[in-house]
Design a protein around this motif. Structure first.
Motif, PDB file in Angstrom:
ATOM      1  N   ALA A 179       1.484   0.742  -9.274  1.00  0.00           N
ATOM      2  CA  ALA A 179       1.537   1.983  -8.203  1.00  0.00           C
ATOM      3  C   ALA A 179       2.249   1.181  -7.036  1.00  0.00           C
ATOM      4  CB  ALA A 179       0.195   2.397  -8.018  1.00  0.00           C
ATOM      5  N   VAL A 180       2.004  -0.161  -7.003  1.00  0.00           N
ATOM      6  CA  VAL A 180       2.613  -0.682  -5.627  1.00  0.00           C
ATOM      7  C   VAL A 180       4.121  -0.704  -5.830  1.00  0.00           C
ATOM      8  CG1 VAL A 180       2.774  -2.912  -4.371  1.00  0.00           C
ATOM      9  CG2 VAL A 180       0.346  -2.191  -5.271  1.00  0.00           C
ATOM     10  N   SER A 281      -6.333  -3.889  -1.258  1.00  0.00           N
ATOM     11  CA  SER A 281      -5.218  -3.349  -0.603  1.00  0.00           C
ATOM     12  C   SER A 281      -3.899  -4.591  -0.345  1.00  0.00           C
ATOM     13  CB  SER A 281      -5.397  -2.336   0.599  1.00  0.00           C
ATOM     14  OG  SER A 281      -5.889  -3.228   1.639  1.00  0.00           O
ATOM     15  N   SER A 282      -4.463  -5.656  -0.480  1.00  0.00           N
ATOM     16  CA  SER A 282      -3.399  -6.803   0.095  1.00  0.00           C
ATOM     17  C   SER A 282      -2.419  -6.711  -1.103  1.00  0.00           C
ATOM     18  CB  SER A 282      -4.382  -8.240   0.063  1.00  0.00           C
ATOM     19  OG  SER A 282      -5.340  -8.295   0.875  1.00  0.00           O
ATOM     20  N   VAL A 283      -1.238  -7.031  -0.717  1.00  0.00           N
ATOM     21  CA  VAL A 283      -0.120  -7.198  -1.381  1.00  0.00           C
ATOM     22  C   VAL A 283       0.589  -8.633  -1.339  1.00  0.00           C
ATOM     23  CG1 VAL A 283       2.107  -6.225  -2.345  1.00  0.00           C
ATOM     24  CG2 VAL A 283       0.320  -4.814  -1.609  1.00  0.00           C
TER      25      VAL A 283
END
Length: 285
Positions: A179-180, A281-283
């Motif tokens: 999804a990212v 939520s970290s990328v």
């Protein structure tokens, strides 16, 4: 659906995949039905790729049967080449294909079961990655879309042992991470936890011992219920708000006003099987 969609449903000879394909067909979609089963056998469960595709067409959609072994990457690539040639776009991909070895539901510790339970790491876990890999250019070029990994509460609770659990947990996390990458292209990716479905296999178990399964049978979902949810979500304004999440089908259905084929609202099994995972939520690229 507000417009005709182009969809691919993997592993749709029978079971959940068949039900999803039929529900999308009833919503007017063109559905590529994939699987390996070409002929019914008295020794096996009923259902073939062609039969599902024919029923999709009878329901008002367009069913296109494609024989695909989802352990063969070249066959998967050829499937999406066919979609590109035929339509030049893809709106919905449902990753449902999975290997279910006969010993999966055998009771006992995992070391007393055959190692072929790990086959679902190939057709089930890896196949979802591969199909989405080859579908991605079509989805991105389309500028919108929906990818659904069919999953279950087995991604969180103990269900059929560690092989099944690991496979389901993997496709759940895969949906979050894909999804990212897809978000800038307005393509949503979710993992959908289905309840107990009235598949051919489940119905056979109910009929073999009605007393044992009486309570379960009453709350079981039709195989078309997840497809009805997917059809509704594909065009819903909340589609991108849900991207990257693991969703409980029964809860999404209630929110979107989707009922099962009998008009009932199947219950969520969250109270006794637990919550879906929440990811960071970290990328980190």
């Amino acid at each position: 659906m507000s417009e005709s969609k182009i969809a691919v449903v993997t592993g749709a000879s029978r079971g959940a995949g068949k039900g999803i394909a039929l529900a999308l067909g009833a919503a007017g979609a063109t559905v590529y039905v994939t699987g390996r089963t070409t002929a019914a056998s008295a020794a096996d469960l009923p259902g073939t790729v062609a039969q599902t595709a024919d029923e999709v067409t009878r329901r008002g959609g367009t069913g296109i049967p494609v024989i695909v072994d989802h352990s063969d990457d070249d066959q998967v690539a050829a499937l999406f080449d066919q979609v590109r040639t035929d339509h030049g776009r893809l709106d919905i991909l449902v990753n449902n294909a999975i290997t279910l070895p006969p010993a999966l539901t055998k009771k006992g510790p995992f070391w007393d079961k055959p190692l072929d339970l790990t086959d679902l790491f190939d057709v089930g876990m890896r196949s979802a990655y591969v199909a989405t890999y080859y579908a991605a250019p079509l989805l991105v070029a389309n500028g919108t879309g929906l990818v659904v990994n069919t999953s279950s509460f087995g991604g969180s609770c103990y269900m059929h042992g560690p092989a099944y659990g690991a496979g389901k947990a993997a496709v759940d996390k895969m949906a979050h991470d894909m999804a990212v990458d897809f978000k800038p292209f307005d393509v949503a990716v979710i993992s959908l936890w289905m309840g107990l479905l009235k598949t051919e296999r489940t119905i056979a178990a109910f009929e073999a011992d009605p007393a044992m399964y009486e309570g379960l049978a009453a709350s079981a979902e039709s195989v078309e219920f997840p497809g009805r949810i997917i059809a509704a979500l594909s065009s819903h304004e909340s589609r991108m708000e849900r991207t990257g999440q693991v969703l409980i089908g029964a809860e999404v259905a209630e929110e979107l006003g989707v009922s099962d084929v009998d008009g009932n609202q199947p219950p969520s099994h969250r109270p006794f099987l637990g919550d879906p995972p929440t990811f960071s939520s970290s990328v980190i690229e």
